[in-house]
Every structure is written in structure tokens, then in C-alpha cells.
Design an enzyme around this catalytic site. Sequence first.
Site, short mmCIF file in Angstrom:
data_model
loop_
_atom_site.label_atom_id
_atom_site.label_comp_id
_atom_site.label_asym_id
_atom_site.label_seq_id
_atom_site.Cartn_x
_atom_site.Cartn_y
_atom_site.Cartn_z
N HIS A 1 11.63 0.32 -0.55
CA HIS A 1 11.32 -1.10 -0.32
C HIS A 1 12.55 -1.83 0.23
CE1 HIS A 1 7.47 -0.74 -2.15
NE2 HIS A 1 7.87 -0.72 -3.40
N GLY B 1 0.81 -1.22 0.00
CA GLY B 1 0.00 0.00 0.00
C GLY B 1 0.84 1.26 0.00
N ARG C 1 -5.79 -2.01 -8.30
CA ARG C 1 -6.43 -3.22 -8.79
C ARG C 1 -7.74 -3.46 -8.03
NH1 ARG C 1 -6.34 -8.67 -7.76
NH2 ARG C 1 -5.45 -8.16 -5.72
N PHE D 1 -9.98 4.37 -2.05
CA PHE D 1 -9.53 3.61 -3.23
C PHE D 1 -10.19 4.16 -4.50
CE2 PHE D 1 -9.94 0.04 -6.21
CZ PHE D 1 -8.59 -0.23 -6.41
P1 A3P Z 1 -4.28 -4.83 -4.70
O1 A3P Z 1 -3.39 -5.33 -5.79
O2 A3P Z 1 -4.63 -5.88 -3.68
O3 A3P Z 1 -5.49 -4.14 -5.22
P2 A3P Z 1 1.85 -0.63 -3.48
O4 A3P Z 1 1.45 0.78 -3.64
O5 A3P Z 1 2.74 -0.88 -2.29
O6 A3P Z 1 2.42 -1.19 -4.74
O7 A3P Z 1 0.53 -1.46 -3.13
C1 A3P Z 1 -0.46 -1.66 -4.11
C2 A3P Z 1 -1.72 -2.19 -3.42
O8 A3P Z 1 -2.32 -1.12 -2.66
C3 A3P Z 1 -2.76 -2.64 -4.44
O9 A3P Z 1 -3.46 -3.73 -3.85
C4 A3P Z 1 -3.63 -1.39 -4.54
O10 A3P Z 1 -4.91 -1.62 -5.06
C5 A3P Z 1 -3.67 -0.98 -3.09
N1 A3P Z 1 -4.13 0.40 -2.92
C6 A3P Z 1 -3.71 1.50 -3.59
N2 A3P Z 1 -4.43 2.59 -3.20
C7 A3P Z 1 -5.32 2.16 -2.29
C8 A3P Z 1 -6.35 2.80 -1.53
N3 A3P Z 1 -6.61 4.10 -1.66
N4 A3P Z 1 -7.08 2.04 -0.66
C9 A3P Z 1 -6.82 0.73 -0.53
N5 A3P Z 1 -5.87 0.07 -1.23
C10 A3P Z 1 -5.13 0.77 -2.09
#
Ligand code: A3P
Length: 313
Positions: free
Chosen positions: A128, A68, A269, A249
Amino acid sequence: MANHRKKFIDLLDKAMAAADMMDREDLLFSYKGILFPTTMCSPETFKALESFEARSEDVILAGYPKSGTNWVGQILNNLVTTAAENNEDETNSLNDKELEEFPYLEVGDPEKYQRMEKLSSRRVIFTHLLPQNLPESIFKNKAKILVLVRNPKDVATSFYYFNNGMSTYPSYETWDEFFTAFMTGKMPGGSYFDHICEWSKHDDDENVMTLTYEELKENRAWGVKKIAEFLGLLLTEEQLQAVVEGSSFQAMKAKSQKTHGGVGNILFRKGGVNDWKTLFNEDQNQEMDKTFEERLARTKLGAKIKYEVYCKT
Ligand code: A3P
């Protein structure tokens, strides 16, 4: 479009175009035993990173990929820029429009760290990397570190789709093949289990705060307030509420073309908890349960993940 978003999108577009021309086995390289995407990181940049000079005002958002980062990163940036509007003593690097860098510390060219010296405080920096691979000055100078964690089953699920969507990462023909690579740590960024173990050792540091994806998902208003308090940022209730609303989201996905370009569709996603149930079979559930129990259940962050709540069928 904000200049720093344009730089972000340009760098990703270039990396993806370069990756399109590469063979799968060349997409990752190993540095200190950990895999990284060739099109975004380099041994020269890692070497230069050792001399990076952190500041006590810096905010480091640290976490394993797919926890996230982009979500909490937006919250952080919005809090920091709003606080600067309220208080002229509170500046930030996002206003240094021409200078702003790609937000991930380890991504970019080796000269990036010299350019970053010119940025105003506060600098909001994502990473990371494992704590032991971060420049020492981050701990020595007591930069604020926000450690973000997410349950391993949803991280694996999210990473699987991300690997298959992003040309900069190797794709997998099957989920089973990906699962084996994930469990053995052959992932860009290294092993999820190592990350949780290593960051657990810093959980009591005075400059470190941990946040879980799941608790933020359950109560975004609480999470936003907690982050603002940790950084000592002063915002009105209305301003905090605006940050909360802008970080749903749906709101972030709707703007993703502007903020993330082509990567937006791949990244935003599902944004939920429990999607792992659509991929994990019984054997894989058992294997993850066993590994979690052996490696993480008794660590500080392992307890915060609430595995029994979020990862049991
Ligand atoms: P999913 O693939 O399960 O949907 P990162 O930014 O570390 O790469 O993480 C990506 C994950 O965070 C994705 O999960 C994405 O959908 C989720 N994400 C991004 N924005 C978000 C939001 N506002 N609320 C909840 N999840 C979010």
C-alpha cells in the site's frame, strides 16, 4: 491449509490481540508523514526495507487500501501457481512453504527482507506504499507492477467499515468524522488522492499495468486474461476459467475463514460498486466531486477511474 495462509492469519491474530490492549491514539504512528498501524509496521522495518533487492521476475501488486488487494492478490497467486504446474521453468515463492512471508512488503519484522532473499522467483508481493516510498530496486530492476485503483467513494465506504471492524485501526463514532479524516489524508496508508496522483506518474512505465476494481467487477474473465498476458503466464482456457470462477466474491467469501481467519468476515463485506450511496450526503458528494476535479480529473489514473460513471448520483 496452505502454509502461507496460516502465517498470514497468525500475524493478523497477533496484531489484533496486541491492538485490543492499546489506546486508540496509539494505534497509528507516522513515518515520513504517513500513518501506519503500530501493530503491523515499524520504523525499523521501513529502514530495513530501503535495502530490499527486487528482481525483474517479482510481481508487485500496488494500490491504496480497500481497492481490492485481496481479490486481485488471489487471482495473481492462482495464475502464478497454475502456470508453474504447466511449465517447470516457471517457479514461484508460494511453493517455498516454510519460507513464505506475510504478503505485504511493509508489514513484519526488519529481518523479513533477508529471509525473502531465499524465496524462489516469482515472488508475488503486495503493497500500500506510495511509489516514492518503495525501495528503488523495484523500479531499477524492472519488477512488474500491477497498480490497482478503485473509485474514491467506494474506497472511503469500504475503509470506514474496515476501520470500525479491525481493532488494529482506529474506529470512528460517525461516518461524518471518518469522511473528514479520509478527505484530509489522515488514514492508515496516507491520502487516497496522493496515491492516485503519484501512481499516475508511472502509468506509462513499460513494467506497469493498471487495473480498476470496476472493470474487473464488470468482466472478471477479461481481467484475469489481461493479468496473465501482462506477466507472460501460459495457462489453458480451462485453467483461466478456474481462476475466474474461484475469484468471484461469493467463492472468496465462502472460503474466507480458511484464507483470512477472523478478518474474513470484516474484509469480504459487500464486494460491489455503489455502496457509497448509502453513506454520502449531498455536501459530502459535492466535496468529493470538487476534490476529485481539482486533484485527479486530469491525471492518467483519474481518467481510468471513470468518475462520471461510478461516482455521480
Ligand atoms: P467492500 O468493503 O466494498 O465490500 P482490500 O482487499 O484492498 O482490503 O479491499 C477490500 C474490498 O474488496 C472489500 O470491498 C471487499 O469486499 C472487496 N472484495 C474482496 N474480494 C472481492 C471479490 N472477489 N470481488 C469483488 N470485491 C471483492
